[in-house]
Design a protein around this motif. Structure first.
Motif, PDB file in Angstrom:
ATOM      1  N   LYS A   1      27.974  43.941  98.482  1.00  0.00           N
ATOM      2  CA  LYS A   1      26.913  42.935  98.335  1.00  0.00           C
ATOM      3  C   LYS A   1      26.847  42.089  99.601  1.00  0.00           C
ATOM      4  CE  LYS A   1      25.263  39.318  95.165  1.00  0.00           C
ATOM      5  NZ  LYS A   1      25.222  38.166  96.089  1.00  0.00           N
ATOM      6  N   TYR A   2      25.964  42.481 100.514  1.00  0.00           N
ATOM      7  CA  TYR A   2      25.868  41.794 101.804  1.00  0.00           C
ATOM      8  C   TYR A   2      24.421  41.534 102.216  1.00  0.00           C
ATOM      9  CZ  TYR A   2      30.840  42.512 102.075  1.00  0.00           C
ATOM     10  OH  TYR A   2      32.187  42.473 101.795  1.00  0.00           O
ATOM     11  N   GLY A   3      23.541  41.361 101.232  1.00  0.00           N
ATOM     12  CA  GLY A   3      22.179  40.917 101.510  1.00  0.00           C
ATOM     13  C   GLY A   3      21.347  41.876 102.336  1.00  0.00           C
ATOM     14  N   SER A   4      21.613  43.171 102.224  1.00  0.00           N
ATOM     15  CA  SER A   4      20.886  44.132 103.062  1.00  0.00           C
ATOM     16  C   SER A   4      19.428  44.312 102.641  1.00  0.00           C
ATOM     17  CB  SER A   4      21.599  45.488 103.048  1.00  0.00           C
ATOM     18  OG  SER A   4      21.768  45.967 101.728  1.00  0.00           O
ATOM     19  N   HIS A   5      19.017  43.699 101.531  1.00  0.00           N
ATOM     20  CA  HIS A   5      17.617  43.774 101.110  1.00  0.00           C
ATOM     21  C   HIS A   5      16.811  42.557 101.563  1.00  0.00           C
ATOM     22  CE1 HIS A   5      19.513  41.094  98.288  1.00  0.00           C
ATOM     23  NE2 HIS A   5      18.370  40.815  97.694  1.00  0.00           N
ATOM     24  N   LYS A   6      17.458  41.605 102.213  1.00  0.00           N
ATOM     25  CA  LYS A   6      16.780  40.377 102.616  1.00  0.00           C
ATOM     26  C   LYS A   6      15.889  40.614 103.841  1.00  0.00           C
ATOM     27  CE  LYS A   6      18.687  37.475  99.663  1.00  0.00           C
ATOM     28  NZ  LYS A   6      17.906  36.653  98.704  1.00  0.00           N
ATOM     29  N   GLN A   7      14.958  39.685 104.039  1.00  0.00           N
ATOM     30  CA  GLN A   7      14.081  39.754 105.198  1.00  0.00           C
ATOM     31  C   GLN A   7      14.899  39.623 106.479  1.00  0.00           C
ATOM     32  OE1 GLN A   7      11.307  36.589 104.548  1.00  0.00           O
ATOM     33  NE2 GLN A   7      10.249  37.622 102.865  1.00  0.00           N
ATOM     34  N   GLN A   8      14.371  40.154 107.564  1.00  0.00           N
ATOM     35  CA  GLN A   8      15.113  40.209 108.819  1.00  0.00           C
ATOM     36  C   GLN A   8      15.521  38.826 109.309  1.00  0.00           C
ATOM     37  OE1 GLN A   8      13.186  42.408 111.927  1.00  0.00           O
ATOM     38  NE2 GLN A   8      14.759  41.950 113.450  1.00  0.00           N
TER      39      GLN A   8
ATOM     40  N   PHE B   1      28.806  37.027  99.144  1.00  0.00           N
ATOM     41  CA  PHE B   1      28.987  38.356  99.716  1.00  0.00           C
ATOM     42  C   PHE B   1      30.366  38.855  99.299  1.00  0.00           C
ATOM     43  CE2 PHE B   1      26.093  38.048 103.761  1.00  0.00           C
ATOM     44  CZ  PHE B   1      24.971  38.070 102.958  1.00  0.00           C
ATOM     45  N   TYR B   2      30.471  40.130  98.980  1.00  0.00           N
ATOM     46  CA  TYR B   2      31.793  40.700  98.665  1.00  0.00           C
ATOM     47  C   TYR B   2      31.694  42.215  98.587  1.00  0.00           C
ATOM     48  CZ  TYR B   2      29.919  40.912  93.853  1.00  0.00           C
ATOM     49  OH  TYR B   2      29.134  41.148  92.741  1.00  0.00           O
ATOM     50  N   ALA B   3      32.856  42.841  98.741  1.00  0.00           N
ATOM     51  CA  ALA B   3      33.006  44.266  98.479  1.00  0.00           C
ATOM     52  C   ALA B   3      33.880  44.411  97.244  1.00  0.00           C
ATOM     53  CB  ALA B   3      33.653  44.969  99.670  1.00  0.00           C
TER      54      ALA B   3
ATOM     55  N   GLY C   1      35.131  31.463 109.021  1.00  0.00           N
ATOM     56  CA  GLY C   1      36.141  31.172 108.007  1.00  0.00           C
ATOM     57  C   GLY C   1      37.092  32.335 107.795  1.00  0.00           C
ATOM     58  N   ALA C   2      37.973  32.165 106.818  1.00  0.00           N
ATOM     59  CA  ALA C   2      39.046  33.137 106.605  1.00  0.00           C
ATOM     60  C   ALA C   2      38.532  34.549 106.371  1.00  0.00           C
ATOM     61  CB  ALA C   2      39.911  32.689 105.431  1.00  0.00           C
ATOM     62  N   HIS C   3      37.441  34.703 105.646  1.00  0.00           N
ATOM     63  CA  HIS C   3      36.908  36.028 105.329  1.00  0.00           C
ATOM     64  C   HIS C   3      35.578  36.309 106.024  1.00  0.00           C
ATOM     65  CE1 HIS C   3      39.855  36.811 102.098  1.00  0.00           C
ATOM     66  NE2 HIS C   3      39.762  35.508 101.866  1.00  0.00           N
ATOM     67  N   ASP C   4      35.116  35.370 106.835  1.00  0.00           N
ATOM     68  CA  ASP C   4      33.785  35.508 107.419  1.00  0.00           C
ATOM     69  C   ASP C   4      33.683  36.677 108.398  1.00  0.00           C
ATOM     70  OD1 ASP C   4      32.810  33.408 105.967  1.00  0.00           O
ATOM     71  OD2 ASP C   4      33.029  31.933 107.567  1.00  0.00           O
ATOM     72  N   THR C   5      34.740  36.955 109.138  1.00  0.00           N
ATOM     73  CA  THR C   5      34.676  38.046 110.116  1.00  0.00           C
ATOM     74  C   THR C   5      34.474  39.381 109.422  1.00  0.00           C
ATOM     75  OG1 THR C   5      36.093  36.857 111.672  1.00  0.00           O
ATOM     76  CG2 THR C   5      35.934  39.235 111.946  1.00  0.00           C
ATOM     77  N   ALA C   6      35.228  39.629 108.342  1.00  0.00           N
ATOM     78  CA  ALA C   6      35.077  40.883 107.600  1.00  0.00           C
ATOM     79  C   ALA C   6      33.707  40.956 106.932  1.00  0.00           C
ATOM     80  CB  ALA C   6      36.183  41.021 106.565  1.00  0.00           C
ATOM     81  N   ALA C   7      33.259  39.846 106.336  1.00  0.00           N
ATOM     82  CA  ALA C   7      31.942  39.840 105.695  1.00  0.00           C
ATOM     83  C   ALA C   7      30.846  40.073 106.721  1.00  0.00           C
ATOM     84  CB  ALA C   7      31.724  38.510 104.969  1.00  0.00           C
ATOM     85  N   HIS C   8      30.984  39.469 107.899  1.00  0.00           N
ATOM     86  CA  HIS C   8      29.998  39.652 108.968  1.00  0.00           C
ATOM     87  C   HIS C   8      29.940  41.111 109.405  1.00  0.00           C
ATOM     88  CE1 HIS C   8      27.562  38.878 112.457  1.00  0.00           C
ATOM     89  NE2 HIS C   8      28.536  39.194 113.300  1.00  0.00           N
TER      90      HIS C   8
ATOM     91  N   HIS D   1      30.625  43.784 107.609  1.00  0.00           N
ATOM     92  CA  HIS D   1      29.915  44.538 106.565  1.00  0.00           C
ATOM     93  C   HIS D   1      28.416  44.261 106.623  1.00  0.00           C
ATOM     94  CE1 HIS D   1      33.244  46.341 104.394  1.00  0.00           C
ATOM     95  NE2 HIS D   1      33.848  45.177 104.285  1.00  0.00           N
ATOM     96  N   HIS D   2      28.073  42.985 106.821  1.00  0.00           N
ATOM     97  CA  HIS D   2      26.671  42.587 106.865  1.00  0.00           C
ATOM     98  C   HIS D   2      25.931  43.333 107.972  1.00  0.00           C
ATOM     99  CE1 HIS D   2      23.450  39.453 107.841  1.00  0.00           C
ATOM    100  NE2 HIS D   2      23.189  39.808 106.602  1.00  0.00           N
ATOM    101  N   LEU D   3      26.530  43.395 109.151  1.00  0.00           N
ATOM    102  CA  LEU D   3      25.903  44.104 110.266  1.00  0.00           C
ATOM    103  C   LEU D   3      25.889  45.605 110.034  1.00  0.00           C
ATOM    104  CD1 LEU D   3      27.321  42.225 113.389  1.00  0.00           C
ATOM    105  CD2 LEU D   3      25.098  41.937 112.270  1.00  0.00           C
ATOM    106  N   ARG D   4      26.988  46.142 109.502  1.00  0.00           N
ATOM    107  CA  ARG D   4      27.075  47.588 109.278  1.00  0.00           C
ATOM    108  C   ARG D   4      26.048  48.046 108.253  1.00  0.00           C
ATOM    109  NH1 ARG D   4      29.293  50.269 105.371  1.00  0.00           N
ATOM    110  NH2 ARG D   4      30.421  48.459 104.544  1.00  0.00           N
ATOM    111  N   ARG D   5      25.893  47.279 107.187  1.00  0.00           N
ATOM    112  CA  ARG D   5      24.939  47.669 106.150  1.00  0.00           C
ATOM    113  C   ARG D   5      23.506  47.548 106.650  1.00  0.00           C
ATOM    114  NH1 ARG D   5      26.426  49.991 101.275  1.00  0.00           N
ATOM    115  NH2 ARG D   5      24.877  48.720 100.180  1.00  0.00           N
ATOM    116  N   ARG D   6      23.247  46.572 107.531  1.00  0.00           N
ATOM    117  CA  ARG D   6      21.909  46.452 108.117  1.00  0.00           C
ATOM    118  C   ARG D   6      21.601  47.658 108.986  1.00  0.00           C
ATOM    119  NH1 ARG D   6      21.570  40.968 111.275  1.00  0.00           N
ATOM    120  NH2 ARG D   6      19.511  41.778 111.735  1.00  0.00           N
ATOM    121  N   THR D   7      22.597  48.165 109.705  1.00  0.00           N
ATOM    122  CA  THR D   7      22.397  49.276 110.621  1.00  0.00           C
ATOM    123  C   THR D   7      22.371  50.605 109.889  1.00  0.00           C
ATOM    124  OG1 THR D   7      23.543  48.070 112.354  1.00  0.00           O
ATOM    125  CG2 THR D   7      23.340  50.428 112.651  1.00  0.00           C
ATOM    126  N   SER D   8      23.278  50.759 108.911  1.00  0.00           N
ATOM    127  CA  SER D   8      23.452  52.054 108.268  1.00  0.00           C
ATOM    128  C   SER D   8      22.515  52.278 107.087  1.00  0.00           C
ATOM    129  CB  SER D   8      24.905  52.199 107.781  1.00  0.00           C
ATOM    130  OG  SER D   8      25.811  52.028 108.826  1.00  0.00           O
TER     131      SER D   8
END
Length: 218
Positions: free
Chosen positions: A175-182, A107-109, A197-204, A206-213
């Motif tokens: 890139k946060y897996g927004s096309h994956k199955q629920q 995952f990354y921006a 982890g060090a970057h997991d909070t930010a990645a999480h 984005h992951h939630l935001r992209r799922r919602t938006s």
């Protein structure tokens, strides 16, 4: 950089808001004949107002070896990558697949700005650039303003060159897996939260935001 439709920005505001808080990147400059490209890590300020795609403001030391290359070819690229996380294979396995068959991913921006470089050597203009940068990075103040002929920074202006990078093209990716199955997305979200982890909070986030938006995907 490959950008699948599900990883593309939802709109220009998404990458511009992200870039406003991610102001350290790598400037790539075409090398002189027979030389590899120059890669320069640097802080910068992004101004979205000038031109169609905005402008990057920065400065570097005068002895920097990339200046000759920029003068020979002003077409450069600024790359910014952050909020990355490794996603283990078991988090990615669909419900009907053994967990050990899951495919790991990243995952990354990322935002890549193609630019035309304009060098700034006028002392007063360099002072203006420095004051913009200090105002961005040090909004609490505490430093004297840069001004020609005025201590402490005026005498130092000859030691730097300014950069105004006219942004001509933007390529952005979230890139946060927004096309994956629920079920995969839920398992991944839980994994990022638990691992923390060090970057997991930010990645999480984005992951939630992209799922919602983002648009609904299978």
């Amino acid at each position: 950089m490959l950008i699948h439709p599900w990883d593309a920005p939802l709109d220009d505001d998404e990458w511009q808001r992200w870039l406003a808080t991610h102001d350290f990147g790598q400037l790539a400059v075409n090398g002189l004949p027979g030389h590899a490209p120059y890669i320069q890590p640097m802080h910068f300020v992004y101004d979205p107002k000038p031109g169609a795609h905005g402008e990057i403001i920065a400065h570097l030391a005068r002895p920097n070896p990339l200046w000759q290359a920029v003068e020979a070819d002003p077409h450069v690229l600024l790359s910014v990558v952050d909020d990355y996380a490794f996603v283990p294979g078991p988090w990615q396995s669909p419900a009907d697949t053994p967990t050990e068959h899951g495919v790991p991913t990243s995952f990354y921006a990322a935002v890549q700005l193609r630019c035309t470089a304009h060098l700034v050597d006028d002392p007063a203009q360099k002072a203006d650039l420095l004051n913009v940068q200090v105002g961005h990075f040090q909004p609490e103040g505490g430093s004297a303003p840069a001004a020609v002929g005025t201590a402490p920074y005026g005498p130092m202006l000859s030691g730097i060159r300014g950069l105004r990078l006219e942004v001509t093209e933007v390529r952005a990716k979230f890139k946060y897996g927004s096309h994956k199955q629920q079920d995969v997305q839920e398992r991944t979200a839980a994994g990022l939260t638990e691992r923390a982890g060090a970057h997991d909070t930010a990645a999480h986030a984005h992951h939630l935001r992209r799922r919602t938006s983002g648009p609904t995907r299978a």
